[in-house]
Write a protein that holds these residues in place. Structure first.
Motif, PDB file in Angstrom:
ATOM      1  N   LYS A  20       0.699  -1.106  -0.034  1.00 57.50           N
ATOM      2  CA  LYS A  20       0.066  -0.042   0.013  1.00 57.50           C
ATOM      3  C   LYS A  20       0.778   0.976  -0.056  1.00 57.50           C
ATOM      4  CE  LYS A  20      -3.920   0.246   1.809  1.00 57.50           C
ATOM      5  NZ  LYS A  20      -5.054   0.537   2.752  1.00 57.50           N
ATOM      6  N   GLY A  21       2.146   1.078   0.296  1.00 57.13           N
ATOM      7  CA  GLY A  21       3.092   2.209   0.301  1.00 57.13           C
ATOM      8  C   GLY A  21       3.538   2.602  -1.285  1.00 57.13           C
ATOM      9  N   ALA A  22       3.317   1.710  -2.101  1.00 54.12           N
ATOM     10  CA  ALA A  22       3.809   1.929  -3.458  1.00 54.12           C
ATOM     11  C   ALA A  22       2.909   2.981  -4.048  1.00 54.12           C
ATOM     12  CB  ALA A  22       3.748   0.559  -3.997  1.00 54.12           C
ATOM     13  N   TYR A  23       3.373   3.725  -5.189  1.00 48.76           N
ATOM     14  CA  TYR A  23       2.797   4.664  -5.733  1.00 48.76           C
ATOM     15  C   TYR A  23       1.707   3.906  -6.711  1.00 48.76           C
ATOM     16  CZ  TYR A  23       1.401   8.684  -8.688  1.00 48.76           C
ATOM     17  OH  TYR A  23       0.762   9.683  -9.416  1.00 48.76           O
ATOM     18  N   ALA A  52      -8.534  -2.593  -2.224  1.00 46.84           N
ATOM     19  CA  ALA A  52      -8.046  -1.788  -3.738  1.00 46.84           C
ATOM     20  C   ALA A  52      -6.749  -1.783  -3.358  1.00 46.84           C
ATOM     21  CB  ALA A  52      -8.736  -0.788  -3.938  1.00 46.84           C
ATOM     22  N   GLY A  53      -5.940  -1.576  -2.076  1.00 48.83           N
ATOM     23  CA  GLY A  53      -4.530  -1.186  -1.854  1.00 48.83           C
ATOM     24  C   GLY A  53      -3.930  -0.452  -2.732  1.00 48.83           C
ATOM     25  N   SER A  54      -2.747  -0.636  -3.177  1.00 45.96           N
ATOM     26  CA  SER A  54      -2.037   0.671  -3.967  1.00 45.96           C
ATOM     27  C   SER A  54      -2.717   0.480  -5.325  1.00 45.96           C
ATOM     28  CB  SER A  54      -0.530   0.168  -3.844  1.00 45.96           C
ATOM     29  OG  SER A  54      -0.201  -1.229  -4.412  1.00 45.96           O
ATOM     30  N   PHE A  55      -3.569  -0.393  -5.735  1.00 51.78           N
ATOM     31  CA  PHE A  55      -3.985  -0.380  -7.050  1.00 51.78           C
ATOM     32  C   PHE A  55      -5.248   0.652  -7.383  1.00 51.78           C
ATOM     33  CE2 PHE A  55      -1.756  -4.154  -7.359  1.00 51.78           C
ATOM     34  CZ  PHE A  55      -1.812  -4.592  -8.780  1.00 51.78           C
TER      35      PHE A  55
END
Length: 262
Positions: A20-23, A52-55
């Motif tokens: 979740k920390g990814a852009y 949905a997380g980082s998506f």
């Protein structure tokens, strides 16, 4: 594993299956495959809902979809969460789960950010015929706002209530709902919630749906209107999903007040 005669809802938090920390969207592949393997041992009816997380959260925040109507942003965000849903379904099916993606954008209508209605006949048939419907946090059409962000944490209690499902679990990145010392709170009820509210955090990453506090509030509201007990546990630890699906009480229980009568 025990065979369940009653359907179960398993929510996979975005933080459990993505970074979740990814852009932009990054799947935790090893974790997702381990989760799929644990799910594959379950021999009953099941609905999977994932975050949905980082998506999704990154684009939802970029376009301000929690505040405004933006058709381009809605499309970009929806397409992103569809990609994650495809990866989740592929992982589950690689272990023989018979999973099928069901996109809320195509079956849910909201009003001011809350589910007004959802087409469930296909999901009921899927369960009857041995499929595992996989829903997810998504953009949804909204009567008042145009579109809104529909969190998986809102979808879970809605499905439980409408389909009469009494066992549900939220697999997160924590060992449950943590107290101020970082230890899991064994049980939260409408009666004792205020005692713990101050130590329940929102999300530390990009999350437009309220983090852990949002999850607890949704499940508490469900418990007030039903006899349903939910569990929040750490999906990042091996065998925890297996244990939940096998009927164990795990993590933090979100329960109706003592003495509740349905």
């Amino acid at each position: 594993m025990n065979t369940s005669t009653e359907p179960v809802i398993l929510k996979l938090g975005g933080s459990a299956i993505t970074d979740k920390g990814a852009y932009e969207g990054v799947v935790k592949k090893a974790d997702l495959l381990r989760i799929a393997r644990e799910v594959s041992g379950f021999r009953g009816k099941m609905i999977v809902v994932h975050g949905a997380g980082s998506f999704g959260h990154t684009y939802a925040k970029k376009y301000g979809l929690d505040r405004t109507f933006d058709p381009e942003g809605a499309i970009v965000t929806h397409e992103s969460v569809k990609k994650l849903a495809s990866k989740v379904v592929d992982a589950l099916n690689s272990f023989g789960v018979r999973a099928i993606a069901v996109h809320p954008m195509g079956c849910a209508v909201c009003r001011n950010g809350r589910i007004e209605s959802m087409y469930l006949d296909s999901i009921k048939l899927m369960l009857e015929k041995g499929f595992v419907p996989v829903l997810h946090g998504d953009v949804a059409m909204d009567i008042e706002l145009g579109t809104c962000i529909l969190s998986g944490d809102q979808i879970v209690p809605y499905l439980a209530k409408e389909l009469g499902i009494t066992r549900l679990g939220l697999g997160s990145a924590e060992d449950g709902v943590l107290d101020k010392e970082g230890k899991p709170i064994p049980e939260i009820t409408p009666e004792n919630f205020e005692e713990f509210r101050h130590c329940i955090r929102g999300s530390g990453s990009t999350d437009v749906t309220g983090g852990m506090l949002g999850k607890v509030l949704e499940l508490l509201e469900l418990s007030k209107n039903s006899s349903i007990t939910s569990y929040i546990f750490n999906a990042g630890k091996a065998d925890n999903i297996y244990r939940f699906l096998n009927g164990e009480s795990i993590g933090t229980r979100i329960s109706p007040d003592k003495g509740y009568e349905a």
